[in-house]
Design a protein around this motif. Sequence first.
Motif, PDB file in Angstrom:
ATOM      1  N   ASP A  33       0.932  -1.388  -0.037  1.00 38.31           N
ATOM      2  CA  ASP A  33      -0.106  -0.055   0.041  1.00 38.31           C
ATOM      3  C   ASP A  33       0.913   1.057   0.176  1.00 38.31           C
ATOM      4  N   ASP A  34       2.032   1.255   0.814  1.00 37.34           N
ATOM      5  CA  ASP A  34       2.851   2.286   0.908  1.00 37.34           C
ATOM      6  C   ASP A  34       3.400   2.668  -0.487  1.00 37.34           C
ATOM      7  N   GLU A  35       3.429   1.844  -1.416  1.00 34.11           N
ATOM      8  CA  GLU A  35       3.958   1.846  -2.834  1.00 34.11           C
ATOM      9  C   GLU A  35       2.923   2.279  -3.605  1.00 34.11           C
ATOM     10  N   GLY A  36       1.752   2.477  -3.137  1.00 39.24           N
ATOM     11  CA  GLY A  36       0.535   2.731  -4.166  1.00 39.24           C
ATOM     12  C   GLY A  36       0.130   1.343  -5.103  1.00 39.24           C
ATOM     13  N   LEU A  37       0.580   0.105  -4.373  1.00 37.27           N
ATOM     14  CA  LEU A  37       0.170  -1.083  -5.075  1.00 37.27           C
ATOM     15  C   LEU A  37      -0.891  -1.686  -4.505  1.00 37.27           C
ATOM     16  N   ASN A  38      -1.937  -2.093  -5.160  1.00 34.58           N
ATOM     17  CA  ASN A  38      -3.062  -2.884  -4.866  1.00 34.58           C
ATOM     18  C   ASN A  38      -3.255  -4.233  -5.334  1.00 34.58           C
ATOM     19  N   ILE A  39      -2.977  -5.263  -4.570  1.00 31.06           N
ATOM     20  CA  ILE A  39      -3.185  -6.627  -5.389  1.00 31.06           C
ATOM     21  C   ILE A  39      -4.500  -7.263  -4.692  1.00 31.06           C
ATOM     22  N   ARG A  40      -5.364  -6.517  -4.329  1.00 33.66           N
ATOM     23  CA  ARG A  40      -6.712  -7.348  -3.901  1.00 33.66           C
ATOM     24  C   ARG A  40      -7.609  -7.440  -5.348  1.00 33.66           C
ATOM     25  N   GLY A  69      12.290  -6.860   1.518  1.00 30.98           N
ATOM     26  CA  GLY A  69      11.315  -7.089   2.835  1.00 30.98           C
ATOM     27  C   GLY A  69      11.558  -6.197   3.962  1.00 30.98           C
ATOM     28  N   LEU A  70      12.368  -5.088   3.433  1.00 28.73           N
ATOM     29  CA  LEU A  70      12.622  -3.749   4.532  1.00 28.73           C
ATOM     30  C   LEU A  70      11.036  -3.118   4.926  1.00 28.73           C
ATOM     31  N   GLY A  71      10.259  -2.917   3.817  1.00 29.38           N
ATOM     32  CA  GLY A  71       9.414  -2.218   4.174  1.00 29.38           C
ATOM     33  C   GLY A  71       8.187  -2.976   5.071  1.00 29.38           C
ATOM     34  N   MET A  72       8.298  -4.460   4.756  1.00 32.96           N
ATOM     35  CA  MET A  72       7.489  -5.156   5.682  1.00 32.96           C
ATOM     36  C   MET A  72       8.079  -5.349   6.922  1.00 32.96           C
ATOM     37  N   MET A  73       9.154  -5.411   7.260  1.00 31.61           N
ATOM     38  CA  MET A  73       9.862  -5.608   8.424  1.00 31.61           C
ATOM     39  C   MET A  73       9.320  -4.261   9.099  1.00 31.61           C
ATOM     40  N   LEU A  74       9.542  -3.003   8.577  1.00 32.52           N
ATOM     41  CA  LEU A  74       9.240  -1.679   9.265  1.00 32.52           C
ATOM     42  C   LEU A  74       7.584  -1.781   9.602  1.00 32.52           C
ATOM     43  N   GLU A  75       6.848  -2.214   8.550  1.00 37.50           N
ATOM     44  CA  GLU A  75       5.427  -1.931   8.778  1.00 37.50           C
ATOM     45  C   GLU A  75       4.830  -3.179   9.767  1.00 37.50           C
ATOM     46  N   GLN A  76       5.394  -4.348   9.750  1.00 39.47           N
ATOM     47  CA  GLN A  76       4.858  -5.137  10.845  1.00 39.47           C
ATOM     48  C   GLN A  76       5.266  -4.657  12.285  1.00 39.47           C
TER      49      GLN A  76
END
Length: 292
Positions: A118-125, A258-265
């Motif tokens: 979402d932070d990157e403006g990407l929607n995979i839903r 995975g940096l963004g994932m690590m921070l966002e978790q």
Amino acid sequence: MTERIDGHTLLIGLMAYPIRHSMSPTMHNNAFAKLGLNYAYLAFEVGNDQLPAAIQAIRTLDMRGSNISMPNKQKVIPLLDKLDPAAEMIGAVNTVVNDKGILTGYTTDGLGFMKSLDDEGLNIRGQKMTLAGAGGAGTAIAVQAALDGVSDLSIFNRHDAEWDNAVRNVKLINERTNCRATLHALEDRDDFKAEIQDSAIYTDATGVGMKPLENETLVTDPTWFRKDQIVFDTVYAPRTTKLMKVAQAAGVTQVFNGLGMMLEQGAAAFKLWTGEEMPVDYIRHILFDEDA
């Protein structure tokens, strides 16, 4: 730190073994300080044997909660009062929240994955994802993506110790969400290629690409990727993994570690405890020099 701690400071923990290497105390304490929140975050080396007493201490000391890491993510579940739906499906907890003595378990790894997109403006839903790996990270990503509305999920895993977990994941996703999940053998390279090419996003949730496997990748041929795809590697050290290099060679522009994932978790856990948004960009600058 000493200027912030007073008689009203609430404690948040991290319970795991070993844990002294963790970046979480730096992450959370800097975020508390930045926002002027009266919390303190400490790491406690707690294994399975000490876990019951440690969880009871959350109630006794009126701690706001705790992160939970290995080897305690499954063992903590019987010690809690409630589970978030994602944590129940995944069968693991990495965050405990204490509300007046009622302890609720959550898992934020999958939330971190979805939020980083979402932070990157990407929607995979509403789209299809191919996912490699059915361990802790892979399970969390699969379940959260399904709950959040990914339409189709092709999970690939080797016939190893995690295969039974992959079977379980597919069964639960199909029973409890609107996502259509299928399980595939990672050994079938033709099937793997076909599913990747039919997906909006390919996610690698294995340890391939991380030391000591930093020179390896499950996908070696750039022609497996389309330029309009998303390629996501949950590994963030090294910053640019072998998989990412293969995707970039294919001309894929939406390539992530995975940096963004690590921070966002971490940010998801932070919000569960405080109700506030973690200043993610500020914390990213502190933990990871982007020029490094």
